[in-house]
Design an enzyme around this catalytic site. Sequence first.
Site, PDB file in Angstrom:
ATOM      1  N   HIS A 118       0.708  -1.158   0.146  1.00 13.33           N
ATOM      2  CA  HIS A 118       0.196  -0.119   0.179  1.00 13.33           C
ATOM      3  C   HIS A 118       0.773   1.517   0.086  1.00 13.33           C
ATOM      4  O   HIS A 118       1.692   1.449   0.989  1.00 13.33           O
ATOM      5  CB  HIS A 118      -0.773   0.215   1.193  1.00 13.33           C
ATOM      6  CG  HIS A 118      -1.729  -1.502   1.578  1.00 13.33           C
ATOM      7  ND1 HIS A 118      -1.170  -2.231   1.596  1.00 13.33           N
ATOM      8  CD2 HIS A 118      -3.330  -1.185   0.433  1.00 13.33           C
ATOM      9  CE1 HIS A 118      -2.420  -3.066   1.744  1.00 13.33           C
ATOM     10  NE2 HIS A 118      -3.776  -2.563   1.425  1.00 13.33           N
ATOM     11  N   LYS A 143      -2.147  -7.717  -3.341  1.00 23.20           N
ATOM     12  CA  LYS A 143      -2.961  -6.934  -3.417  1.00 23.20           C
ATOM     13  C   LYS A 143      -1.575  -5.715  -3.245  1.00 23.20           C
ATOM     14  O   LYS A 143      -0.616  -5.742  -2.554  1.00 23.20           O
ATOM     15  CB  LYS A 143      -3.410  -7.114  -2.285  1.00 23.20           C
ATOM     16  CG  LYS A 143      -4.566  -6.053  -1.766  1.00 23.20           C
ATOM     17  CD  LYS A 143      -5.014  -5.991  -0.519  1.00 23.20           C
ATOM     18  CE  LYS A 143      -5.710  -3.742  -0.579  1.00 23.20           C
ATOM     19  NZ  LYS A 143      -5.869  -3.802   1.231  1.00 23.20           N
ATOM     20  N   GLN A 209     -13.685   4.664  -2.077  1.00 24.60           N
ATOM     21  CA  GLN A 209     -14.058   3.477  -1.301  1.00 24.60           C
ATOM     22  C   GLN A 209     -15.360   4.332  -1.830  1.00 24.60           C
ATOM     23  O   GLN A 209     -15.813   5.469  -1.721  1.00 24.60           O
ATOM     24  CB  GLN A 209     -13.753   2.650  -0.368  1.00 24.60           C
ATOM     25  CG  GLN A 209     -12.956   1.585  -0.473  1.00 24.60           C
ATOM     26  CD  GLN A 209     -12.854   1.205   1.245  1.00 24.60           C
ATOM     27  OE1 GLN A 209     -13.782   1.508   2.042  1.00 24.60           O
ATOM     28  NE2 GLN A 209     -11.633   0.188   1.020  1.00 24.60           N
TER      29      GLN A 209
END
Length: 225
Positions: A118, A143, A209
């Site tokens: 991230h 991810k 999001q």
Amino acid sequence: MKIVVPVMPQNIEEANQLDLTRIDSTDIIEWRADYLVKDDILTVAPAIFEKFSGHEVIFTLRTEKEGGNISLSNEDYLAIIRDIAALYQPDYIDFEYFSYRDVLEEMYDFSNLILSYHNFEETPENLMEVFSELTALAPRVVKIAVMPKNEQDVLDLMNYTRGFKTLNPNQEYVTMSMSKLGRISRLAADLIGSSWTFASLEQESAPGQISLADMRKIKEVLDAN
């Protein structure tokens, strides 16, 4: 694409008050345990895993280094993960590869790792190398979430995802370009080869999001014949 909803209780009371009816049709629950102080995680865990026993669950300790809320030594990070894994067997365990790379070898017996990266500051120039390094380790899921500064950053993330998925069809990828600018990457997950997209109940766990209600509507439209 599957929809993942993060839950972020900050104490046992909030964990007990989580409303199952609001997330009943969600594919996967992500428990963001970093919203708790370290010593409360194992105390709250029984409530979480009992409440979501009918769902796949990701256990995540997002540290401050990667946009989260907790700072942990290598030893504490591993100890909490191993305790949760032994007691509750979550379906997936998020492991911050670049933050805890030195102790990854102690996790080789875990077949359910999400090796994650991230970057809340930028989309790094070496993004292709990040994809390559994580893919070479062949975890359950790769991810990658990065912050775009322009449209090309968004397209780079999407193109790399599609390219690596094409070359590695058996590897699961979950990728997103964050913020409003990168929102299209969350909606185009199926197109680019990203297996999951994250949606929020109320509070976002990452910039950009989309709400669960809106994501369900969008998914219905995308899945319609």
